[in-house]
Write a protein that holds these residues in place. Structure first.
Motif, PDB file in Angstrom:
ATOM      1  N   ASN A 182     -18.134 -53.650  53.757  1.00  0.00           N
ATOM      2  CA  ASN A 182     -19.012 -54.821  53.726  1.00  0.00           C
ATOM      3  C   ASN A 182     -20.271 -54.551  52.908  1.00  0.00           C
ATOM      4  O   ASN A 182     -20.808 -55.457  52.259  1.00  0.00           O
ATOM      5  N   TYR A 183     -20.737 -53.310  52.945  1.00  0.00           N
ATOM      6  CA  TYR A 183     -21.888 -52.932  52.122  1.00  0.00           C
ATOM      7  C   TYR A 183     -21.538 -53.064  50.640  1.00  0.00           C
ATOM      8  O   TYR A 183     -22.314 -53.588  49.845  1.00  0.00           O
ATOM      9  N   PHE A 184     -20.343 -52.622  50.288  1.00  0.00           N
ATOM     10  CA  PHE A 184     -19.854 -52.750  48.914  1.00  0.00           C
ATOM     11  C   PHE A 184     -19.803 -54.225  48.501  1.00  0.00           C
ATOM     12  O   PHE A 184     -20.266 -54.595  47.417  1.00  0.00           O
ATOM     13  N   PHE A 185     -19.268 -55.079  49.375  1.00  0.00           N
ATOM     14  CA  PHE A 185     -19.194 -56.507  49.067  1.00  0.00           C
ATOM     15  C   PHE A 185     -20.589 -57.122  48.915  1.00  0.00           C
ATOM     16  O   PHE A 185     -20.824 -57.961  48.046  1.00  0.00           O
ATOM     17  N   ALA A 186     -21.527 -56.701  49.763  1.00  0.00           N
ATOM     18  CA  ALA A 186     -22.896 -57.218  49.683  1.00  0.00           C
ATOM     19  C   ALA A 186     -23.526 -56.850  48.346  1.00  0.00           C
ATOM     20  O   ALA A 186     -24.197 -57.667  47.706  1.00  0.00           O
ATOM     21  N   MET A 187     -23.303 -55.619  47.905  1.00  0.00           N
ATOM     22  CA  MET A 187     -23.843 -55.195  46.610  1.00  0.00           C
ATOM     23  C   MET A 187     -23.193 -55.960  45.466  1.00  0.00           C
ATOM     24  O   MET A 187     -23.852 -56.310  44.481  1.00  0.00           O
ATOM     25  N   GLN A 188     -21.903 -56.211  45.590  1.00  0.00           N
ATOM     26  CA  GLN A 188     -21.215 -56.980  44.544  1.00  0.00           C
ATOM     27  C   GLN A 188     -21.835 -58.364  44.374  1.00  0.00           C
ATOM     28  O   GLN A 188     -21.842 -58.920  43.285  1.00  0.00           O
ATOM     29  N   LYS A 189     -22.329 -58.904  45.477  1.00  0.00           N
ATOM     30  CA  LYS A 189     -22.950 -60.230  45.438  1.00  0.00           C
ATOM     31  C   LYS A 189     -24.413 -60.170  45.019  1.00  0.00           C
ATOM     32  O   LYS A 189     -25.103 -61.182  45.039  1.00  0.00           O
ATOM     33  N   GLY A 190     -24.893 -58.967  44.681  1.00  0.00           N
ATOM     34  CA  GLY A 190     -26.253 -58.818  44.187  1.00  0.00           C
ATOM     35  C   GLY A 190     -27.312 -58.726  45.257  1.00  0.00           C
ATOM     36  O   GLY A 190     -28.475 -59.081  45.013  1.00  0.00           O
ATOM     37  N   ALA A 191     -26.947 -58.238  46.428  1.00  0.00           N
ATOM     38  CA  ALA A 191     -27.901 -58.222  47.539  1.00  0.00           C
ATOM     39  C   ALA A 191     -29.072 -57.271  47.304  1.00  0.00           C
ATOM     40  O   ALA A 191     -30.168 -57.507  47.798  1.00  0.00           O
ATOM     41  N   GLY A 192     -28.869 -56.174  46.591  1.00  0.00           N
ATOM     42  CA  GLY A 192     -29.943 -55.212  46.395  1.00  0.00           C
ATOM     43  C   GLY A 192     -30.032 -54.237  47.567  1.00  0.00           C
ATOM     44  O   GLY A 192     -29.428 -54.443  48.625  1.00  0.00           O
ATOM     45  N   ILE A 193     -30.812 -53.170  47.398  1.00  0.00           N
ATOM     46  CA  ILE A 193     -30.863 -52.091  48.381  1.00  0.00           C
ATOM     47  C   ILE A 193     -31.238 -52.584  49.769  1.00  0.00           C
ATOM     48  O   ILE A 193     -30.545 -52.323  50.751  1.00  0.00           O
ATOM     49  N   LYS A 194     -32.348 -53.288  49.871  1.00  0.00           N
ATOM     50  CA  LYS A 194     -32.871 -53.678  51.189  1.00  0.00           C
ATOM     51  C   LYS A 194     -31.971 -54.708  51.869  1.00  0.00           C
ATOM     52  O   LYS A 194     -31.614 -54.574  53.047  1.00  0.00           O
ATOM     53  N   ARG A 195     -31.570 -55.742  51.151  1.00  0.00           N
ATOM     54  CA  ARG A 195     -30.789 -56.809  51.775  1.00  0.00           C
ATOM     55  C   ARG A 195     -29.378 -56.328  52.125  1.00  0.00           C
ATOM     56  O   ARG A 195     -28.828 -56.694  53.169  1.00  0.00           O
ATOM     57  N   ALA A 196     -28.781 -55.493  51.260  1.00  0.00           N
ATOM     58  CA  ALA A 196     -27.448 -54.951  51.552  1.00  0.00           C
ATOM     59  C   ALA A 196     -27.501 -54.104  52.817  1.00  0.00           C
ATOM     60  O   ALA A 196     -26.590 -54.151  53.647  1.00  0.00           O
ATOM     61  N   TYR A 197     -28.571 -53.339  52.978  1.00  0.00           N
ATOM     62  CA  TYR A 197     -28.740 -52.529  54.187  1.00  0.00           C
ATOM     63  C   TYR A 197     -28.895 -53.435  55.409  1.00  0.00           C
ATOM     64  O   TYR A 197     -28.238 -53.236  56.436  1.00  0.00           O
ATOM     65  N   ASP A 198     -29.763 -54.429  55.303  1.00  0.00           N
ATOM     66  CA  ASP A 198     -30.025 -55.318  56.445  1.00  0.00           C
ATOM     67  C   ASP A 198     -28.761 -56.051  56.891  1.00  0.00           C
ATOM     68  O   ASP A 198     -28.553 -56.277  58.092  1.00  0.00           O
ATOM     69  N   GLN A 199     -27.908 -56.424  55.938  1.00  0.00           N
ATOM     70  CA  GLN A 199     -26.705 -57.195  56.259  1.00  0.00           C
ATOM     71  C   GLN A 199     -25.599 -56.347  56.884  1.00  0.00           C
ATOM     72  O   GLN A 199     -24.648 -56.886  57.442  1.00  0.00           O
ATOM     73  N   THR A 200     -25.733 -55.037  56.804  1.00  0.00           N
ATOM     74  CA  THR A 200     -24.659 -54.150  57.278  1.00  0.00           C
ATOM     75  C   THR A 200     -25.191 -53.111  58.268  1.00  0.00           C
ATOM     76  O   THR A 200     -25.062 -53.273  59.476  1.00  0.00           O
ATOM     77  N   PHE A 201     -25.825 -52.087  57.769  1.00  0.00           N
ATOM     78  CA  PHE A 201     -26.361 -51.037  58.631  1.00  0.00           C
ATOM     79  C   PHE A 201     -27.438 -51.567  59.568  1.00  0.00           C
ATOM     80  O   PHE A 201     -27.603 -51.067  60.684  1.00  0.00           O
ATOM     81  N   GLY A 202     -28.165 -52.576  59.107  1.00  0.00           N
ATOM     82  CA  GLY A 202     -29.229 -53.143  59.927  1.00  0.00           C
ATOM     83  C   GLY A 202     -28.732 -53.765  61.221  1.00  0.00           C
ATOM     84  O   GLY A 202     -29.527 -54.009  62.138  1.00  0.00           O
ATOM     85  N   LYS A 203     -27.447 -54.007  61.320  1.00  0.00           N
ATOM     86  CA  LYS A 203     -26.866 -54.589  62.526  1.00  0.00           C
ATOM     87  C   LYS A 203     -26.331 -53.521  63.491  1.00  0.00           C
ATOM     88  O   LYS A 203     -25.832 -53.856  64.566  1.00  0.00           O
ATOM     89  N   LEU A 204     -26.435 -52.257  63.089  1.00  0.00           N
ATOM     90  CA  LEU A 204     -25.929 -51.169  63.911  1.00  0.00           C
ATOM     91  C   LEU A 204     -27.044 -50.547  64.752  1.00  0.00           C
ATOM     92  O   LEU A 204     -28.224 -50.715  64.464  1.00  0.00           O
ATOM     93  N   ASP A 205     -26.642 -49.804  65.768  1.00  0.00           N
ATOM     94  CA  ASP A 205     -27.567 -48.940  66.497  1.00  0.00           C
ATOM     95  C   ASP A 205     -27.680 -47.667  65.673  1.00  0.00           C
ATOM     96  O   ASP A 205     -26.840 -46.760  65.769  1.00  0.00           O
ATOM     97  N   MET A 206     -28.700 -47.570  64.815  1.00  0.00           N
ATOM     98  CA  MET A 206     -28.795 -46.468  63.878  1.00  0.00           C
ATOM     99  C   MET A 206     -29.130 -45.136  64.548  1.00  0.00           C
ATOM    100  O   MET A 206     -28.848 -44.074  63.993  1.00  0.00           O
ATOM    101  N   LYS A 207     -29.728 -45.175  65.715  1.00  0.00           N
ATOM    102  CA  LYS A 207     -29.956 -43.921  66.442  1.00  0.00           C
ATOM    103  C   LYS A 207     -28.622 -43.326  66.883  1.00  0.00           C
ATOM    104  O   LYS A 207     -28.371 -42.133  66.706  1.00  0.00           O
ATOM    105  N   LEU A 208     -27.739 -44.186  67.420  1.00  0.00           N
ATOM    106  CA  LEU A 208     -26.407 -43.740  67.795  1.00  0.00           C
ATOM    107  C   LEU A 208     -25.636 -43.277  66.570  1.00  0.00           C
ATOM    108  O   LEU A 208     -24.956 -42.239  66.594  1.00  0.00           O
ATOM    109  N   PHE A 209     -25.727 -44.037  65.485  1.00  0.00           N
ATOM    110  CA  PHE A 209     -25.047 -43.701  64.229  1.00  0.00           C
ATOM    111  C   PHE A 209     -25.462 -42.303  63.777  1.00  0.00           C
ATOM    112  O   PHE A 209     -24.612 -41.464  63.452  1.00  0.00           O
ATOM    113  N   GLN A 210     -26.759 -42.032  63.754  1.00  0.00           N
ATOM    114  CA  GLN A 210     -27.228 -40.728  63.295  1.00  0.00           C
ATOM    115  C   GLN A 210     -26.799 -39.608  64.243  1.00  0.00           C
ATOM    116  O   GLN A 210     -26.405 -38.533  63.790  1.00  0.00           O
ATOM    117  N   ASP A 211     -26.841 -39.856  65.531  1.00  0.00           N
ATOM    118  CA  ASP A 211     -26.404 -38.840  66.501  1.00  0.00           C
ATOM    119  C   ASP A 211     -24.932 -38.497  66.302  1.00  0.00           C
ATOM    120  O   ASP A 211     -24.542 -37.324  66.316  1.00  0.00           O
TER     121      ASP A 211
END
Length: 237
Positions: A187-216
């Motif tokens: 989904n991050y790849f698709f967001a970039m294809q649509k021109g989302a850019g670094i911040k928006r592509a992150y917000d649309q994908t990783f931004g919806k995750l529990d990043m503390k759990l992800f990092q652990d």
């Protein structure tokens, strides 16, 4: 011609296309220059400290033969740089962690001549470095790395760890818990294809995750990995 360990030239492309949906375009054709050794490669004006490179402006891929005892290292560079060519064809201005992380991810794949297929492996140039960084708490917080600009990722003080971390995150997302996070990466790849850019592509994908759990989960998984047998990490990595 590639050595037998490389399989057919189309095999690594088949791996790319399993991960990234094929987009109907003209055939991807670009010049490939192979120098006989490191001295000839560096003498051509290649970037210092590299084993190869892909030049997006001229669509040219360049690398050198590392010798008969380092076939796997030579192939790693070839598969890495070929991925840059592949991604440039489908996605311009990819974020640096995504592009380099996947280059190192695909670089470590190997052709099994008995089974006639490619297999995924850990990247022996990167794994020791990121494991040491995690143990010493010297890595960049994952949330920060995933939003880095190219200049930030190439910070001389942290570029080696950043590259290793980018590879490990990509490897983790494709392989951890039967691909638990693989959909996020696509989904991050698709967001970039649509021109989302670094911040928006992150917000649309990783931004919806529990990043503390992800990092652990990423830390624990990365520390559990081992390098494939029969390879030696280059000194200084």
């Amino acid at each position: 011609n590639p050595p037998a360990a490389a399989g057919d030239g189309n095999d690594i492309y088949a791996v790319y296309e399993k991960v990234f949906p094929k987009i109907e375009k003209d055939d991807l054709i670009f010049p490939v220059i192979v120098y006989k050794d490191a001295a000839e490669y560096q003498g051509s004006g290649a970037p210092p400290g590299t084993g190869g490179y892909f030049q997006p402006l001229t669509k040219k891929l360049v690398f050198f033969w590392m010798g008969d005892l380092k076939v796997q290292d030579t192939l790693m560079v070839l598969y890495h740089e070929t991925f840059h060519a592949f991604l440039d064809y489908y996605l311009e201005d990819a974020t640096q962690w995504f592009n380099e992380g996947h280059g190192d991810y695909f670089g470590a794949w190997i052709w099994d001549d008995r089974q006639k297929k490619m297999f995924c492996r850990t990247n022996w140039w990167r794994l020791p470095g990121i494991q040491g960084a995690i143990k010493g708490n010297r890595f960049t917080p994952v949330k920060q790395l995933l939003q880095m600009t190219q200049a930030e990722m190439y910070n001389p003080q942290s570029v080696g760890v950043n590259y290793a971390e980018a590879w490990s995150i990509v490897y983790f997302m494709w392989n951890y818990s039967k691909g638990k996070y693989s959909g996020v990466l696509r989904n991050y790849f698709f967001a970039m294809q649509k021109g989302a850019g670094i911040k928006r592509a992150y917000d649309q994908t990783f931004g919806k995750l529990d990043m503390k759990l992800f990092q652990d989960e990423w830390e624990r998984y990365t520390l559990s990995l081992e390098n494939p047998p029969g390879v030696t990490p280059p000194k200084g990595r």
